[in-house]
Write a protein that holds these residues in place. Structure first.
Motif, PDB file in Angstrom:
ATOM      1  N   MET A 328       0.874  -1.192   0.000  1.00 33.17           N
ATOM      2  CA  MET A 328       0.000   0.000   0.000  1.00 33.17           C
ATOM      3  C   MET A 328       0.899   1.226   0.000  1.00 33.17           C
ATOM      4  O   MET A 328       1.475   1.595   1.016  1.00 33.17           O
ATOM      5  CB  MET A 328      -0.884   0.014   1.251  1.00 33.17           C
ATOM      6  CG  MET A 328      -1.762  -1.212   1.387  1.00 33.17           C
ATOM      7  SD  MET A 328      -2.573  -1.237   3.000  1.00 33.17           S
ATOM      8  CE  MET A 328      -3.894  -0.084   2.692  1.00 33.17           C
ATOM      9  N   CYS A 330       0.362   4.416  -0.113  1.00 28.40           N
ATOM     10  CA  CYS A 330       0.008   5.544   0.767  1.00 28.40           C
ATOM     11  C   CYS A 330       0.479   5.272   2.205  1.00 28.40           C
ATOM     12  O   CYS A 330       1.122   6.111   2.834  1.00 28.40           O
ATOM     13  CB  CYS A 330      -1.499   5.802   0.731  1.00 28.40           C
ATOM     14  SG  CYS A 330      -2.500   4.342   1.062  1.00 28.40           S
ATOM     15  N   GLY A 408     -10.329   4.244  -1.514  1.00 29.84           N
ATOM     16  CA  GLY A 408      -9.163   4.699  -2.269  1.00 29.84           C
ATOM     17  C   GLY A 408      -9.440   5.939  -3.118  1.00 29.84           C
ATOM     18  O   GLY A 408      -8.509   6.703  -3.404  1.00 29.84           O
ATOM     19  N   ILE A 411      -8.293   9.121  -1.335  1.00 30.68           N
ATOM     20  CA  ILE A 411      -6.826   9.219  -1.239  1.00 30.68           C
ATOM     21  C   ILE A 411      -6.238   9.548  -2.611  1.00 30.68           C
ATOM     22  O   ILE A 411      -5.336  10.372  -2.742  1.00 30.68           O
ATOM     23  CB  ILE A 411      -6.241   7.921  -0.632  1.00 30.68           C
ATOM     24  CG1 ILE A 411      -6.736   7.784   0.814  1.00 30.68           C
ATOM     25  CG2 ILE A 411      -4.707   7.927  -0.686  1.00 30.68           C
ATOM     26  CD1 ILE A 411      -6.335   6.504   1.515  1.00 30.68           C
ATOM     27  N   CYS A 418      -1.483   6.887  -5.492  1.00 27.47           N
ATOM     28  CA  CYS A 418      -2.104   5.690  -6.087  1.00 27.47           C
ATOM     29  C   CYS A 418      -1.464   5.252  -7.405  1.00 27.47           C
ATOM     30  O   CYS A 418      -1.463   4.060  -7.711  1.00 27.47           O
ATOM     31  CB  CYS A 418      -3.601   5.915  -6.283  1.00 27.47           C
ATOM     32  SG  CYS A 418      -4.454   6.173  -4.716  1.00 27.47           S
ATOM     33  N   CYS A 421       1.035   2.438  -7.020  1.00 27.25           N
ATOM     34  CA  CYS A 421       0.721   1.471  -5.958  1.00 27.25           C
ATOM     35  C   CYS A 421       0.509   0.082  -6.542  1.00 27.25           C
ATOM     36  O   CYS A 421       0.100  -0.071  -7.695  1.00 27.25           O
ATOM     37  CB  CYS A 421      -0.551   1.923  -5.235  1.00 27.25           C
ATOM     38  SG  CYS A 421      -1.049   0.831  -3.897  1.00 27.25           S
ATOM     39  N   TYR A 423      -1.786  -1.793  -5.660  1.00 26.66           N
ATOM     40  CA  TYR A 423      -3.233  -2.042  -5.669  1.00 26.66           C
ATOM     41  C   TYR A 423      -3.933  -1.040  -6.585  1.00 26.66           C
ATOM     42  O   TYR A 423      -3.390   0.025  -6.898  1.00 26.66           O
ATOM     43  CB  TYR A 423      -3.788  -1.940  -4.241  1.00 26.66           C
ATOM     44  CG  TYR A 423      -3.200  -2.988  -3.324  1.00 26.66           C
ATOM     45  CD1 TYR A 423      -3.614  -4.317  -3.411  1.00 26.66           C
ATOM     46  CD2 TYR A 423      -2.217  -2.659  -2.391  1.00 26.66           C
ATOM     47  CE1 TYR A 423      -3.065  -5.292  -2.584  1.00 26.66           C
ATOM     48  CE2 TYR A 423      -1.663  -3.627  -1.560  1.00 26.66           C
ATOM     49  CZ  TYR A 423      -2.098  -4.937  -1.657  1.00 26.66           C
ATOM     50  OH  TYR A 423      -1.558  -5.897  -0.854  1.00 26.66           O
ATOM     51  N   ARG A 425      -7.020   1.391  -6.932  1.00 20.83           N
ATOM     52  CA  ARG A 425      -7.970   2.070  -6.043  1.00 20.83           C
ATOM     53  C   ARG A 425      -9.419   1.966  -6.518  1.00 20.83           C
ATOM     54  O   ARG A 425     -10.358   2.161  -5.763  1.00 20.83           O
ATOM     55  CB  ARG A 425      -7.571   3.529  -5.830  1.00 20.83           C
ATOM     56  CG  ARG A 425      -7.453   4.358  -7.097  1.00 20.83           C
ATOM     57  CD  ARG A 425      -8.559   5.367  -7.214  1.00 20.83           C
ATOM     58  NE  ARG A 425      -8.485   6.031  -8.498  1.00 20.83           N
ATOM     59  CZ  ARG A 425      -9.546   6.307  -9.226  1.00 20.83           C
ATOM     60  NH1 ARG A 425     -10.742   5.967  -8.819  1.00 20.83           N
ATOM     61  NH2 ARG A 425      -9.405   6.937 -10.372  1.00 20.83           N
ATOM     62  N   CYS A 434      -7.835  -2.307  -4.035  1.00 15.35           N
ATOM     63  CA  CYS A 434      -7.284  -1.390  -3.021  1.00 15.35           C
ATOM     64  C   CYS A 434      -7.876  -1.743  -1.651  1.00 15.35           C
ATOM     65  O   CYS A 434      -9.099  -1.759  -1.488  1.00 15.35           O
ATOM     66  CB  CYS A 434      -7.646   0.045  -3.397  1.00 15.35           C
ATOM     67  SG  CYS A 434      -7.417   1.192  -2.039  1.00 15.35           S
TER      68      CYS A 434
HETATM   69  S1  SF4 Z   1      -4.517   2.322  -4.387  1.00 11.56           S
HETATM   70 FE1  SF4 Z   1      -5.297   2.193  -2.329  1.00 11.56          FE
HETATM   71  S2  SF4 Z   1      -3.617   1.353  -1.107  1.00 11.56           S
HETATM   72 FE2  SF4 Z   1      -2.749   2.059  -3.024  1.00 11.56          FE
HETATM   73  S3  SF4 Z   1      -2.057   4.140  -2.619  1.00 11.56           S
HETATM   74 FE3  SF4 Z   1      -4.127   4.304  -3.429  1.00 11.56          FE
HETATM   75  S4  SF4 Z   1      -5.443   4.335  -1.641  1.00 11.56           S
HETATM   76 FE4  SF4 Z   1      -3.447   3.589  -0.972  1.00 11.56          FE
END
Ligand code: SF4
Ligand SMILES: Cc1cc2nc3c(=O)[nH]c(=O)nc-3n(C[C@H](O)[C@H](O)[C@H](O)COP(=O)(O)OP(=O)(O)OC[C@H]3O[C@@H](n4cnc5c(N)ncnc54)[C@H](O)[C@@H]3O)c2cc1C
Length: 489
Positions: A328, A330, A408, A411, A418, A421, A423, A425, A434
């Motif tokens: 993750m 973030c 997500g 964020i 993101c 990342c 994951y 989102r 996410c």
């Molecule tokens: S995709 Fe989800 S886990 Fe990855 S940075 Fe964005 S909010 Fe955070």
């Protein structure tokens, strides 16, 4: 003097002279051993205490700077050795200190470290049907006269918050670099004294440990940071750990700066035309509004508030908070910022760390302990309302009428995290979903009974109920919980 009252103008010290008073400061080994402190946090407090003591000696005071097993034995030993006619202290900022002074027979003087004493807050609150921060803030503005043109708010509005939520700029701009002070022999001797249990990076001179240096940080904040403070207050960038935040909270909390003088400086810069109203108002609202509001609330609700856990959250703190690598982006970024600086700004505390703990059902005491020991500005009075109330909704909505739960998408909107990342989102199911997005829907599903009647949450709960893939979301949430607990997320 307590270690968070380090100001010559505060309490009994305000009127003290070298001929009228001897000063006692106690460096307590029990306090140092009470938590796994961040090295920058422990260094900041101890160094600030030792420097303050040295300044008092330079002024001619006799200072009894005691290294003692704990505060109580320090006071008792001082009494035995120095036979003072009376021992006087200013009311501590936190609840346990107050009870201790009572047991030690110390004469307690009313605190003047905040602009609104908690008694005044209580009296104001008693006259109201609902005790909202915004109402308290306006009352403070009028009463203290900040940003007022006659009886009207400067700039024609009480609150410019709506102008201060812009997305992070993608233009690669440079943010104001924090001032640094080279470490000296005192810094190094304090670092040598820290126990091996302390964690995090060593100080690099960012955090000032004397009033002179804290004042320099204040002038820098007003001249360089506040002009660009407002619009991107909520933005998060992997390229800057501070953006345009003032970084003044540790000094306010230790007494190195006083709330009145930082607001005076911000107002003067606005009146000179150096700082836009949205930034000046945003900053002054945080200091005379939020900061004083959480202090007043803390004293209204203690000691029960400490144990509040209305959502029945009992998960231990996941290993990623201690730096276990995570996909993750973030969370990895923000936890890394805390390890490097003992600091991360408000939205990262609330919408990344707090949000994750809320969605995962982390025990409020566990998150409070971690933040309290890890942040340079930590203290119980400010931590509990912010963690238990704001971030975890563990007080059942006494602080905030709705939980700050987000997936997500929020964020992604407010950060640059993101894009790189592991994951996605947008996904709530599947191995690359996410975790915030999955857990957001699972949270609404889990707590639907509680929130369905809440006017501010009913729409989200209804949306969760309508999800066609709710079973798959629940199954993915279970996998996320397992990976969180295992440290493999
Ligand atoms: S995709 Fe989800 S886990 Fe990855 S940075 Fe964005 S909010 Fe955070
Ligand atoms: C989960 C969580 C934990 C927090 N823990 C702490 C803490 O231990 N100590 C602490 O001082 N603040 C805490 N805060 C509040 C806030 O995040 C910090 O005060 C702020 O990030 C400090 O950075 P700054 O000085 O650059 O603030 P700026 O963004 O420049 O704001 C100016 C000042 O306003 C005050 N302030 C702003 N918001 C708050 C608030 N919600 N509560 C109290 N004061 C506020 C601070 O004194 C701060 O210095 C917490 C918030 C959350 C959501």
């Amino acid at each position: 003097m307590f270690g968070d009252q380090l100001n010559r103008a505060l309490g009994p010290l305000g009127a003290a002279t070298p001929s009228s008073a001897r000063i006692l400061l106690v460096e307590s080994r029990a306090k140092l051993a009470s938590k796994r402190w961040h090295r920058q946090r422990a260094h900041l407090v101890i160094c600030a205490m030792r420097r303050f003591a040295a300044e008092l000696v330079d002024e001619g005071f006799e200072v009894d700077y005691r290294h003692a097993p704990d505060l109580a034995s320090g006071v008792l030993a001082h009494r035995a050795e120095c036979s003072p006619s009376r021992v006087v202290a200013m009311e501590p900022a936190s609840f346990d200190g107050s009870a201790l002074l009572g047991r030690l027979g110390v004469d307690v003087v009313r605190s003047d470290q905040f602009l609104c004493h908690y008694d005044e807050f209580g009296a104001w609150a008693a006259t109201r049907r609902s005790v909202k921060m915004e109402d308290f803030y306006r009352w403070q503005r009028v009463r203290l006269g900040y940003l007022m043109d006659g009886d009207q708010p400067a700039g024609g509005r009480w609150n410019f918050d709506a102008d201060n939520r812009e997305r992070p700029p993608r233009d690669g701009r440079a943010w104001p670099e924090p001032l640094r002070t080279p470490l000296d022999d005192l810094d190094r001797s304090v670092l040598d004294d820290l126990p091996s249990s302390c964690w995090g990076r060593d100080p690099d001179g960012t955090w000032a440990t004397s009033r002179t240096e804290a004042l320099r940080r204040l002038h820098h904040a007003v001249d360089v940071v506040l002009p660009v403070f407002g619009p991107h207050e909520d933005a998060m960038l992997s390229t800057s750990w501070h953006l345009a935040h003032t970084l003044l909270s540790p000094y306010l909390n230790l007494g190195l700066l006083l709330p009145g003088e930082v607001c005076d400086a911000a107002e003067a810069a606005y009146r000179r035309g150096d700082v836009p109203i949205a930034s000046a108002e945003g900053f002054i609202r945080q200091v005379i509004g939020w900061r004083e509001y959480v202090w007043g609330r803390y004293w209204q609700w203690m000691p029960d508030y400490r144990g509040a856990n209305e959502l029945g959250a009992h998960r231990p703190l996941p290993p990623l908070f201690d730096g276990t690598p995570t996909g993750m982006r973030c969370v990895g970024q923000v936890v890394g910022d805390v390890a490097d600086h003992g600091y991360t700004h408000h939205i990262q505390r609330l919408m990344v760390l707090g949000n994750l703990a809320l969605l995962a059902g982390v025990d409020p005491r566990a998150l409070t302990e971690w933040m309290w020991s890890g942040f340079v500005d930590g203290a119980e009075w400010v931590m509990l309302p912010n963690v238990v109330g704001m971030a975890l909704h563990a007080d059942g909505g006494r602080m905030a009428t709705k939980p700050y739960a987000a997936g997500g998408a929020y964020i992604d909107k407010m950060s640059d995290y993101c894009g790189s990342c592991a994951y996605d989102r947008r996904k709530r199911t599947g191995p690359d979903a996410c975790p915030f997005t999955t857990l957001y829907w699972a949270f609404l599903d889990r707590h639907q009974e509680r929130f369905t009647a809440s006017p501010r949450m009913a729409r989200q709960v209804a949306a969760a109920r309508r999800l066609g893939d709710l079973d798959a979301v629940r199954a993915r949430a279970e996998q996320v919980f397992t990976a969180l607990d295992d440290g493999t997320l």
